[in-house]
Each structure stands twice: as C-alpha cells, then as structure tokens.
Design a protein around this motif. Structure first.
Motif, PDB file in Angstrom:
ATOM      1  N   ARG A 134     -20.673 -41.900 -33.174  1.00 12.86           N
ATOM      2  CA  ARG A 134     -21.406 -42.978 -32.507  1.00 12.86           C
ATOM      3  C   ARG A 134     -22.347 -42.422 -31.441  1.00 12.86           C
ATOM      4  NH1 ARG A 134     -21.630 -47.757 -34.927  1.00 12.86           N
ATOM      5  NH2 ARG A 134     -21.467 -48.949 -32.980  1.00 12.86           N
ATOM      6  N   TYR A 139     -25.093 -44.261 -29.085  1.00 10.90           N
ATOM      7  CA  TYR A 139     -24.259 -45.258 -28.412  1.00 10.90           C
ATOM      8  C   TYR A 139     -23.603 -44.743 -27.122  1.00 10.90           C
ATOM      9  CZ  TYR A 139     -24.712 -48.171 -32.576  1.00 10.90           C
ATOM     10  OH  TYR A 139     -25.215 -48.934 -33.599  1.00 10.90           O
ATOM     11  N   GLU A 154     -18.523 -47.738 -25.583  1.00 13.57           N
ATOM     12  CA  GLU A 154     -19.918 -47.480 -25.934  1.00 13.57           C
ATOM     13  C   GLU A 154     -20.792 -47.969 -24.784  1.00 13.57           C
ATOM     14  OE1 GLU A 154     -19.532 -47.535 -30.772  1.00 13.57           O
ATOM     15  OE2 GLU A 154     -20.468 -49.267 -29.806  1.00 13.57           O
TER      16      GLU A 154
END
Length: 208
Positions: A134, A139, A154
């Motif tokens: 991610r 993120y 995140e």
C-alpha cells in the motif's frame, strides 16, 4: 531550515496529525525555534493551520496541522483525469459498468497482493507485507500491533478523488483486505477519511 527539513515537517504532520512545535522539533531532531520559523513560513503559504488548546495549567498549547492545501502537497493519482474517466464510464455504460470496472480493479489487486502476502506464515508478517504494498501505491501505510491484533494505518489516500466520487472503491478495498488475509481473520475499518477522519485505519485480528 532546508527544503528537505520542510518536507520532513509536512510528512510528520501528515503521518502523526496535529502536533506542537516542541513535538515536531523532537521528531525532526532540530530546535523548537527553527521549527517555529519554518511553521511561520508554511502558515504564510497556507499549508498549515493552528489551534490553541487550553490545558489545566499554564498557557494554551498551539497545535499545528496541515491545511487542505497542505494535504494537497501529497500525490492524488491525477484526480482530474480519474474523475473524467469515471464519469465517462458511467455515461457510457451506466452504474453496472462502473461496478464491473471496480470489480476488475479489485481482482487485479487481489492477485498482486495475494502473491506478496502468502509468502508470510504469521498474521503480523502478512499485515506488514500488505502495508508495504500500500505504501508503494502512495497510501503512506504503517502497522501498529497491540494485544488485540494489528492496526493497518493509511495516512494518505492516493485515490481520494475517485473514492469521493464513488465509494464503491472503499468497499472494494475492504473486501480486498479480507480476501488476501484469508479465513479466520477479521478486518474492520475503524477510521475513514471520507467520513471526516484524517486517515483510514483498519483493525485486523484473528477470529479463532
């Protein structure tokens, strides 16, 4: 302070949220005076805002945070282009067409994520692998462990414009996390940027 330190200061506010100048100075390992000078410049550029919070004793503490323009300093995956494409898909193929597009994106991500996550046997390793993926996608993800399991945090949404236009993307990502982490694992979104929180946070824990 250098441009690099200015960037680190913006990153610190993005990742950790509102902080005092003293807290930022400790994080960046510079003096509070230097941080205040930089914050004054960022305030002039309208990249930060502050709030004076009263304590039980002494004078109020000034907490600094990113402004809307400050958040805009971080990548948004070409928001205008994405919104145009989503509107085009909806106009041409209707809501069903957009749902199929989201499902296709989820399936592609599931294949990629599953390969990386499956290389780990324990849940902690799987969550760390997911966070790494991610982060590479923008993120700014990190993992915190506690007695109940793990928090996948995140600090930035790199598809915020698309998710704002269609929250099916958010539902899809929650479904994606559940799928790649496998059975016997519960995934619950506890904070949601589009609901007014400053970040998205997922609690991940074993169910048996």
């Amino acid at each position: 302070m250098s441009d690099r330190t200015r960037t680190r200061l913006l990153n610190a506010l993005k990742v950790s949220g509102p902080q005092t100048a003293a807290e930022l100075a400790k994080t960046l390992e510079v003096t509070s005076v230097a941080v205040r000078q930089q914050l004054d410049g960022l305030l002039e550029d309208k990249l930060v805002v502050f709030e004076d919070l009263k304590g039980t004793v002494g004078r109020p503490k000034r907490n600094w945070s990113l402004s809307e323009q400050g958040h805009g300093q971080f990548p948004d995956n070409h928001a205008a282009l994405i919104l145009g494409l989503l509107n085009g898909v909806t106009d041409l193929y209707g809501k069903d067409g957009l749902d199929k597009l989201i499902a296709r994106r989820e399936e592609q991500s599931r294949q990629l994520y599953s390969e990386a996550v499956s290389a780990n046997d324990d849940l902690g390793g799987k969550v760390e692998a997911l966070a790494a993926l991610r982060s590479r996608e923008g993120y700014m993800a990190e993992v915190e462990a506690d007695e109940d399991g793990f928090l996948l945090i995140e600090n930035h949404c790199s598809i915020c414009a698309a998710a704002t236009a269609c929250q099916g993307f958010c539902r899809s990502e929650l479904s994606l996390f559940k799928a790649v982490l496998g059975g016997g694992v519960a995934v619950e979104r506890q904070e949601h940027l589009l609901s007014g929180d400053r970040r998205c946070v997922y609690r991940i824990a074993k169910t048996s």
